[in-house]
Write a protein that holds these residues in place. Sequence first.
Motif, short mmCIF file in Angstrom:
data_model
loop_
_atom_site.label_atom_id
_atom_site.label_comp_id
_atom_site.label_asym_id
_atom_site.label_seq_id
_atom_site.Cartn_x
_atom_site.Cartn_y
_atom_site.Cartn_z
N GLU A 1 -4.39 11.50 2.39
CA GLU A 1 -2.94 11.40 2.52
C GLU A 1 -2.27 10.78 1.30
O GLU A 1 -1.07 10.98 1.08
N VAL A 2 -3.02 10.00 0.51
CA VAL A 2 -2.38 9.26 -0.58
C VAL A 2 -2.98 9.53 -1.96
O VAL A 2 -2.51 8.97 -2.95
N LYS A 3 -3.99 10.37 -2.06
CA LYS A 3 -4.72 10.52 -3.33
C LYS A 3 -3.83 11.01 -4.47
O LYS A 3 -4.15 10.77 -5.64
N ASP A 4 -2.70 11.67 -4.15
CA ASP A 4 -1.80 12.16 -5.20
C ASP A 4 -0.65 11.20 -5.49
O ASP A 4 0.23 11.52 -6.30
N ARG A 5 -0.63 10.03 -4.85
CA ARG A 5 0.46 9.07 -5.10
C ARG A 5 -0.06 7.63 -5.09
O ARG A 5 0.58 6.73 -4.58
N LEU A 6 -1.22 7.45 -5.68
CA LEU A 6 -1.86 6.14 -5.66
C LEU A 6 -1.05 5.07 -6.36
O LEU A 6 -1.21 3.88 -6.07
N HIS A 7 -0.20 5.46 -7.28
CA HIS A 7 0.54 4.46 -8.06
C HIS A 7 1.97 4.29 -7.57
O HIS A 7 2.80 3.69 -8.25
N GLN A 8 2.24 4.79 -6.37
CA GLN A 8 3.51 4.51 -5.72
C GLN A 8 3.36 3.26 -4.86
O GLN A 8 2.26 2.88 -4.47
N PRO A 9 4.48 2.59 -4.51
CA PRO A 9 4.40 1.31 -3.78
C PRO A 9 3.74 1.47 -2.41
O PRO A 9 4.02 2.40 -1.67
N GLY A 10 2.87 0.52 -2.08
CA GLY A 10 2.23 0.52 -0.77
C GLY A 10 3.25 0.35 0.35
O GLY A 10 3.05 0.85 1.46
N GLY A 11 4.34 -0.35 0.07
CA GLY A 11 5.37 -0.55 1.07
C GLY A 11 6.14 0.71 1.42
O GLY A 11 6.90 0.73 2.39
N GLY A 12 5.95 1.79 0.65
CA GLY A 12 6.63 3.04 0.93
C GLY A 12 5.91 3.92 1.93
O GLY A 12 6.43 4.98 2.32
N LEU A 13 4.74 3.50 2.37
CA LEU A 13 3.99 4.27 3.36
C LEU A 13 4.56 4.05 4.76
O LEU A 13 5.27 3.07 5.00
N SER A 14 4.23 4.92 5.68
CA SER A 14 4.62 4.73 7.07
C SER A 14 3.88 3.52 7.64
O SER A 14 2.90 3.04 7.05
N GLY A 15 4.33 3.05 8.81
CA GLY A 15 3.69 1.88 9.41
C GLY A 15 2.21 2.08 9.65
O GLY A 15 1.39 1.20 9.36
N GLY A 16 1.85 3.24 10.20
CA GLY A 16 0.44 3.51 10.46
C GLY A 16 -0.37 3.61 9.18
O GLY A 16 -1.52 3.14 9.12
N GLN A 17 0.21 4.22 8.14
CA GLN A 17 -0.49 4.31 6.85
C GLN A 17 -0.64 2.93 6.22
O GLN A 17 -1.67 2.63 5.62
N GLN A 18 0.40 2.10 6.35
CA GLN A 18 0.30 0.74 5.82
C GLN A 18 -0.84 -0.03 6.49
O GLN A 18 -1.57 -0.77 5.84
N GLN A 19 -1.00 0.17 7.81
CA GLN A 19 -2.07 -0.54 8.50
C GLN A 19 -3.43 -0.05 8.02
O GLN A 19 -4.37 -0.84 7.85
N ARG A 20 -3.56 1.26 7.79
CA ARG A 20 -4.82 1.77 7.28
C ARG A 20 -5.05 1.32 5.84
O ARG A 20 -6.20 1.14 5.40
N LEU A 21 -3.96 1.13 5.08
CA LEU A 21 -4.11 0.56 3.74
C LEU A 21 -4.65 -0.87 3.82
O LEU A 21 -5.50 -1.27 3.01
#
Length: 288
Positions: A168-188
């Motif tokens: 889900e994130v391999k093409d935007r690794l250098h974007q802010p972690g806070g920009g992910l959805s809540g569920g994605q943030q938890q998996r981060l």
Amino acid sequence: MVDLIAKPRGRRAAGPPPRLDALAGYLETKPAAALQADNISAWFGDRKVLDRVSLTMPAGQVTALIGPSGCGKSTFLRILNRMHELIPIAKLSGEVRIGNEDIYAPGMRVTDARKRIGMVFQKPNPFPAMSIYENTISALPLTGVKASRAEKDFLVEEALKKASLWDEVKDRLHQPGGGLSGGQQQRLCIARAMALTPEILLMDEPASALDPSSTRRIEDTIAELRGEVTIVIVTHNMQQAHRISDQCAFFLASHNTPGVIVEHGATEAIFNAPRDQRTEDYVNGRFG
């Protein structure tokens, strides 16, 4: 320099590539470890919140801590990785052991214990100013490993795959972690914990603030990690506890008494053939 991020690949064979010299020992497979709590009592000031709690959390299994609010589940979880002692008025007695090592022994450093015992909190807490990439390896300095960029790339990919987030994130690794959805943030946050290659992962209601779809992804991630790490999870969701855990421990505090474990054992037994009437009443929604 080889760019390990640019080209997504399938799962590698176990073990790091030979060129990742700095991480070779760090990434060696560590078997999941059993966690043993013996006679844990805890206080906040003069108020006793846990009374002589003992529990074995088997290696590679998922142990769910269940019970009403205020019965000491989260306090017990924080004791398991030495967070309880961060509160100035907090006290405790008893032992917490990984194998034969007491994590509260005088010679055991807090950082050493937390490298072996990761923690994921109820509310996703990625560092907002850091990218997804930076968030994933933000705890790497705790290890003392000085990794090259290629080695960090490898570690980021491995940790994000373990957290079921890489695709889900391999093409935007250098974007802010806070920009992910809540569920994605938890998996981060799970990836950040797994980047330390822990033997044990503690989770304090990791899906309680998430929608059903995100909750399912978290549960799928837990299922993927089963066997690789020992997982201890606090949950108020009885269906979730039944779905994801191998064993359960039912905590209860009543009439201003400190929390105790009423019953613990295999999840199917706790839900289908509990020995204590209070356990049966709780798992069937009659109180709590």
